[in-house]
Enzyme design. Sequence first.
Site, mmCIF file in Angstrom:
data_model
loop_
_atom_site.group_PDB
_atom_site.id
_atom_site.type_symbol
_atom_site.label_atom_id
_atom_site.label_comp_id
_atom_site.label_asym_id
_atom_site.label_seq_id
_atom_site.Cartn_x
_atom_site.Cartn_y
_atom_site.Cartn_z
ATOM 1 N N SER A 105 0.838 -1.206 0.000
ATOM 2 C CA SER A 105 0.000 0.000 0.000
ATOM 3 C C SER A 105 0.868 1.249 0.000
ATOM 4 O O SER A 105 1.964 1.261 0.569
ATOM 5 C CB SER A 105 -0.883 -0.015 1.257
ATOM 6 O OG SER A 105 -1.487 1.249 1.462
ATOM 7 N N TYR A 115 -1.714 -0.957 11.083
ATOM 8 C CA TYR A 115 -2.034 -1.561 9.775
ATOM 9 C C TYR A 115 -0.948 -1.180 8.768
ATOM 10 O O TYR A 115 -0.354 -2.044 8.127
ATOM 11 C CB TYR A 115 -3.398 -1.097 9.261
ATOM 12 C CG TYR A 115 -3.517 -1.257 7.765
ATOM 13 C CD1 TYR A 115 -3.338 -0.169 6.915
ATOM 14 C CD2 TYR A 115 -3.743 -2.505 7.207
ATOM 15 C CE1 TYR A 115 -3.388 -0.320 5.542
ATOM 16 C CE2 TYR A 115 -3.794 -2.669 5.836
ATOM 17 C CZ TYR A 115 -3.609 -1.569 5.010
ATOM 18 O OH TYR A 115 -3.649 -1.726 3.652
ATOM 19 N N LYS A 170 2.199 -3.477 6.656
ATOM 20 C CA LYS A 170 2.516 -3.488 5.224
ATOM 21 C C LYS A 170 4.016 -3.263 5.027
ATOM 22 O O LYS A 170 4.676 -3.961 4.256
ATOM 23 C CB LYS A 170 1.732 -2.399 4.477
ATOM 24 C CG LYS A 170 0.263 -2.692 4.298
ATOM 25 C CD LYS A 170 0.019 -3.966 3.501
ATOM 26 C CE LYS A 170 -1.445 -4.273 3.324
ATOM 27 N NZ LYS A 170 -1.673 -5.581 2.668
HETATM 28 C C1 WQD Z 1 -9.645 8.922 1.587
HETATM 29 C C2 WQD Z 1 -9.844 10.398 1.870
HETATM 30 C C3 WQD Z 1 -10.106 10.888 4.210
HETATM 31 C C4 WQD Z 1 -13.940 8.866 4.731
HETATM 32 C C5 WQD Z 1 -6.776 3.982 3.510
HETATM 33 C C6 WQD Z 1 -5.573 3.142 3.831
HETATM 34 C C7 WQD Z 1 -5.021 2.541 2.568
HETATM 35 C C8 WQD Z 1 -6.108 1.772 1.893
HETATM 36 C C9 WQD Z 1 -7.234 2.731 1.531
HETATM 37 C C10 WQD Z 1 -6.298 -0.543 2.566
HETATM 38 C C11 WQD Z 1 -9.067 10.871 3.099
HETATM 39 C C12 WQD Z 1 -11.374 11.233 3.433
HETATM 40 C C13 WQD Z 1 -12.756 9.363 4.196
HETATM 41 C C14 WQD Z 1 -14.957 9.771 5.115
HETATM 42 C C15 WQD Z 1 -13.583 11.596 4.406
HETATM 43 N N1 WQD Z 1 -6.601 0.755 2.735
HETATM 44 N N2 WQD Z 1 -12.599 10.696 4.040
HETATM 45 N N3 WQD Z 1 -14.742 11.104 4.932
HETATM 46 O O1 WQD Z 1 -7.249 6.809 4.375
HETATM 47 O O2 WQD Z 1 -6.514 7.450 1.999
HETATM 48 O O3 WQD Z 1 -6.383 5.080 2.731
HETATM 49 O O4 WQD Z 1 -7.725 3.240 2.790
HETATM 50 O O5 WQD Z 1 -5.566 -1.050 1.783
HETATM 51 O O6 WQD Z 1 -3.970 1.662 2.890
HETATM 52 O O7 WQD Z 1 -4.572 3.969 4.386
HETATM 53 O O8 WQD Z 1 -8.595 6.088 2.346
HETATM 54 O O9 WQD Z 1 -10.985 6.217 1.742
HETATM 55 O O10 WQD Z 1 -10.335 6.217 4.212
HETATM 56 O O11 WQD Z 1 -9.876 8.233 2.824
HETATM 57 O O12 WQD Z 1 -13.413 12.824 4.242
HETATM 58 O O13 WQD Z 1 -16.050 9.385 5.615
HETATM 59 O O14 WQD Z 1 -11.217 10.623 2.172
HETATM 60 O O15 WQD Z 1 -9.823 11.886 5.177
HETATM 61 O O16 WQD Z 1 -8.624 12.192 2.863
HETATM 62 P P1 WQD Z 1 -7.157 6.478 2.927
HETATM 63 P P2 WQD Z 1 -10.029 6.634 2.820
#
Ligand code: WQD
Length: 342
Positions: A127, A152, A156
């Site tokens: 990741s 997590y 990785k």
């Molecule tokens: C994306 C953006 C949030 C939810 C994580 C893991 C990565 C992979 C994907 C597993 C961010 C914003 C999110 C919400 C929001 N996981 N957000 N409101 O955190 O970039 O990555 O998930 O393999 O390894 O680190 O993904 O989709 O959670 O967030 O504003 O209800 O959306 O702050 O900027 P992230 P995400």
Amino acid sequence: MKKQILVTGGTGYIGSHTVVELENAGYDVVVVDDLSNSSADVLDNIEKITGQKPVFEQFSLADAEKTDDFFNRYPKIEAIIHFAASKAVGESVNIPLHYYRNNLVSLMNLLDCQKKYGVANMVFSSSCTVYGQPDKLPVTEDTPRKDAESPYGNTKRVNEDILEDSIKANPELKGIALRYFNPIGAHPTALIGELPLGVPQNLVPFITQTAAGLREQISVFGDDYDTPDGSAIRDYINVVDLAKAHVIAIERLLENKNKDGYEIFNLGTGNGYSVLEIVNGFEKSTGVKLNYKIVDRRAGDIEKIWADTTYANEELGWKAEIGLEETLLSAWNWEKRVRGIE
Ligand code: WQD
């Protein structure tokens, strides 16, 4: 004779899409999954898409005895794509030992069996989280890794080191770590997709569940970042594009095209989109108006990241092809099918 590939975590989101692409490419797939975060129903939907139901075995790869027994019963496996892992960033902060035990022990059990049973090839699901908040953008494979923001993310990073060191010590092994950016979307048939259990942690499933009326509104985690509209930026990649990259990576190993025993590839689109751009893009592609509110930043979030895709484009001959709006629409079509919405 079809080559046999083991896909661990193959009933999960990225795993199931990869099983479809492997079968489409003519491989014989065996899925191992403990069903802790997915359902075996996915296998029937894979069969509806490809006409071929993968062989399935349910057990945890953290169980060394069951893992060894599995390889003893499947001597024809030529390569492994290893997805199976606990993957909720927030949850990992609360139960770190579960994450380290499950994610690290599973990989070590697989590597033990690779040596014992002569399975040379491993593609590992890594990741972009290993980069933390990069100092320079876009991110290349040479961008230094940083301390992970969560247990997590640390599993990785440590698993990449376990794989690399094992390959160095056992030259008969070869492996590729694929560093995903943000996988989103669903198969165009809407028969498989992302189905998070409980309240979705990730942005796009939260958006589709809000659009389906399961959630009141979307909380946008912060609009005070140093980005054009203040919301955080990520590189969102279509899950089918991502799955196809795994088939290419497996073939690279099976055909001994790899340049080193251990290789790393970033799998992104090269484009960064903000949270608000994703919200607006969803509304534009689906015609569904979304309720959202701006709230405080989420602990552990980085500000912005997107990939330099040159190396994967040139070395793998792979490029993400499906656009953002088509991808967001596919996520919505999947959500509607799951919820029985016309
Ligand atoms: C994306 C953006 C949030 C939810 C994580 C893991 C990565 C992979 C994907 C597993 C961010 C914003 C999110 C919400 C929001 N996981 N957000 N409101 O955190 O970039 O990555 O998930 O393999 O390894 O680190 O993904 O989709 O959670 O967030 O504003 O209800 O959306 O702050 O900027 P992230 P995400």
